[in-house]
Design a protein around this motif. Structure first.
Motif, PDB file in Angstrom:
ATOM      1  N   SER A   8      51.967  21.015  57.500  1.00  0.00           N
ATOM      2  CA  SER A   8      50.600  20.482  57.537  1.00  0.00           C
ATOM      3  C   SER A   8      50.647  18.975  57.408  1.00  0.00           C
ATOM      4  CB  SER A   8      49.761  21.018  56.371  1.00  0.00           C
ATOM      5  OG  SER A   8      49.697  22.409  56.395  1.00  0.00           O
ATOM      6  N   TYR A  10      47.907  15.682  57.453  1.00  0.00           N
ATOM      7  CA  TYR A  10      46.498  15.309  57.363  1.00  0.00           C
ATOM      8  C   TYR A  10      46.334  13.895  57.890  1.00  0.00           C
ATOM      9  CZ  TYR A  10      46.018  19.404  54.357  1.00  0.00           C
ATOM     10  OH  TYR A  10      46.011  20.681  53.859  1.00  0.00           O
ATOM     11  N   ALA A  12      43.738  12.292  58.790  1.00  0.00           N
ATOM     12  CA  ALA A  12      42.564  11.608  58.243  1.00  0.00           C
ATOM     13  C   ALA A  12      42.021  12.413  57.071  1.00  0.00           C
ATOM     14  CB  ALA A  12      41.483  11.456  59.303  1.00  0.00           C
ATOM     15  N   MET A  13      41.666  11.689  56.022  1.00  0.00           N
ATOM     16  CA  MET A  13      41.152  12.344  54.818  1.00  0.00           C
ATOM     17  C   MET A  13      40.132  11.408  54.193  1.00  0.00           C
ATOM     18  SD  MET A  13      41.372  14.976  52.789  1.00  0.00           S
ATOM     19  CE  MET A  13      42.862  15.672  53.436  1.00  0.00           C
ATOM     20  N   SER A  14      38.858  11.733  54.357  1.00  0.00           N
ATOM     21  CA  SER A  14      37.829  10.870  53.804  1.00  0.00           C
ATOM     22  C   SER A  14      37.537  11.183  52.338  1.00  0.00           C
ATOM     23  CB  SER A  14      36.538  10.982  54.629  1.00  0.00           C
ATOM     24  OG  SER A  14      36.040  12.300  54.587  1.00  0.00           O
ATOM     25  N   ASP A  88      34.991  19.002  54.571  1.00  0.00           N
ATOM     26  CA  ASP A  88      34.621  18.574  55.919  1.00  0.00           C
ATOM     27  C   ASP A  88      35.385  17.330  56.363  1.00  0.00           C
ATOM     28  OD1 ASP A  88      32.817  20.654  56.245  1.00  0.00           O
ATOM     29  OD2 ASP A  88      31.122  19.473  55.519  1.00  0.00           O
ATOM     30  N   ALA A  90      38.432  16.580  55.970  1.00  0.00           N
ATOM     31  CA  ALA A  90      39.872  16.781  56.120  1.00  0.00           C
ATOM     32  C   ALA A  90      40.203  17.105  57.573  1.00  0.00           C
ATOM     33  CB  ALA A  90      40.354  17.911  55.220  1.00  0.00           C
ATOM     34  N   GLU A  91      40.912  16.186  58.208  1.00  0.00           N
ATOM     35  CA  GLU A  91      41.446  16.453  59.540  1.00  0.00           C
ATOM     36  C   GLU A  91      42.880  16.903  59.348  1.00  0.00           C
ATOM     37  OE1 GLU A  91      42.850  13.965  63.420  1.00  0.00           O
ATOM     38  OE2 GLU A  91      41.143  13.192  62.303  1.00  0.00           O
ATOM     39  N   ARG A  92      43.228  18.082  59.855  1.00  0.00           N
ATOM     40  CA  ARG A  92      44.537  18.653  59.560  1.00  0.00           C
ATOM     41  C   ARG A  92      45.214  19.150  60.825  1.00  0.00           C
ATOM     42  NH1 ARG A  92      46.162  23.720  55.672  1.00  0.00           N
ATOM     43  NH2 ARG A  92      45.201  24.975  57.276  1.00  0.00           N
ATOM     44  N   ASP A  93      46.494  18.841  60.942  1.00  0.00           N
ATOM     45  CA  ASP A  93      47.348  19.369  62.010  1.00  0.00           C
ATOM     46  C   ASP A  93      48.257  20.380  61.329  1.00  0.00           C
ATOM     47  OD1 ASP A  93      49.058  19.927  64.089  1.00  0.00           O
ATOM     48  OD2 ASP A  93      49.675  17.861  64.423  1.00  0.00           O
TER      49      ASP A  93
END
Length: 101
Positions: A8, A10, A12-14, A88, A90-93
């Motif tokens: 995993s 991430y 981007a993580m705001s 919301d 959390a952008e995750r690959d």
């Protein structure tokens, strides 16, 4: 038998603190599925040196005894509940990969 891995990243993580609810559910789900956290950086004090794409956000590596076990753990009811808690922002690959024998 080849091991299985969850990878995993991430990008981007705001709201990093927003992962707390996910972590509380995901940890026990991963353990119940036979997973072992090999690395969780940089959020847990681990170090990351980013190259090429330059992503130095949170990276998590989890090992399972087999690829099939890794897939089953992801599909488990407990882990699916944890996914609902991902914030919301959390952008995750996320990938499940098979290791070499």
């Amino acid at each position: 038998m080849a091991k299985g891995y969850w990878v995993s990243v991430y990008p981007a993580m705001s709201d990093p603190e927003g992962l707390t609810a996910y972590d509380k559910l995901a940890g026990p789900a991963v353990q119940a599925g036979g997973g072992r956290v090999l690395s969780r950086s940089p959020s847990r004090g681990g170090r990351v040196v980013a190259h090429e794409a330059g992503i130095a956000q949170r990276v998590v590596l989890i090992e399972f005894d087999s690829f099939e076990q890794a897939v089953a753990a992801y599909e488990s009811e407990a882990y699916q509940k944890a996914l609902l808690a991902l914030p919301d922002g959390a952008e995750r690959d996320f990938r499940i990969v098979e290791g070499n024998d």
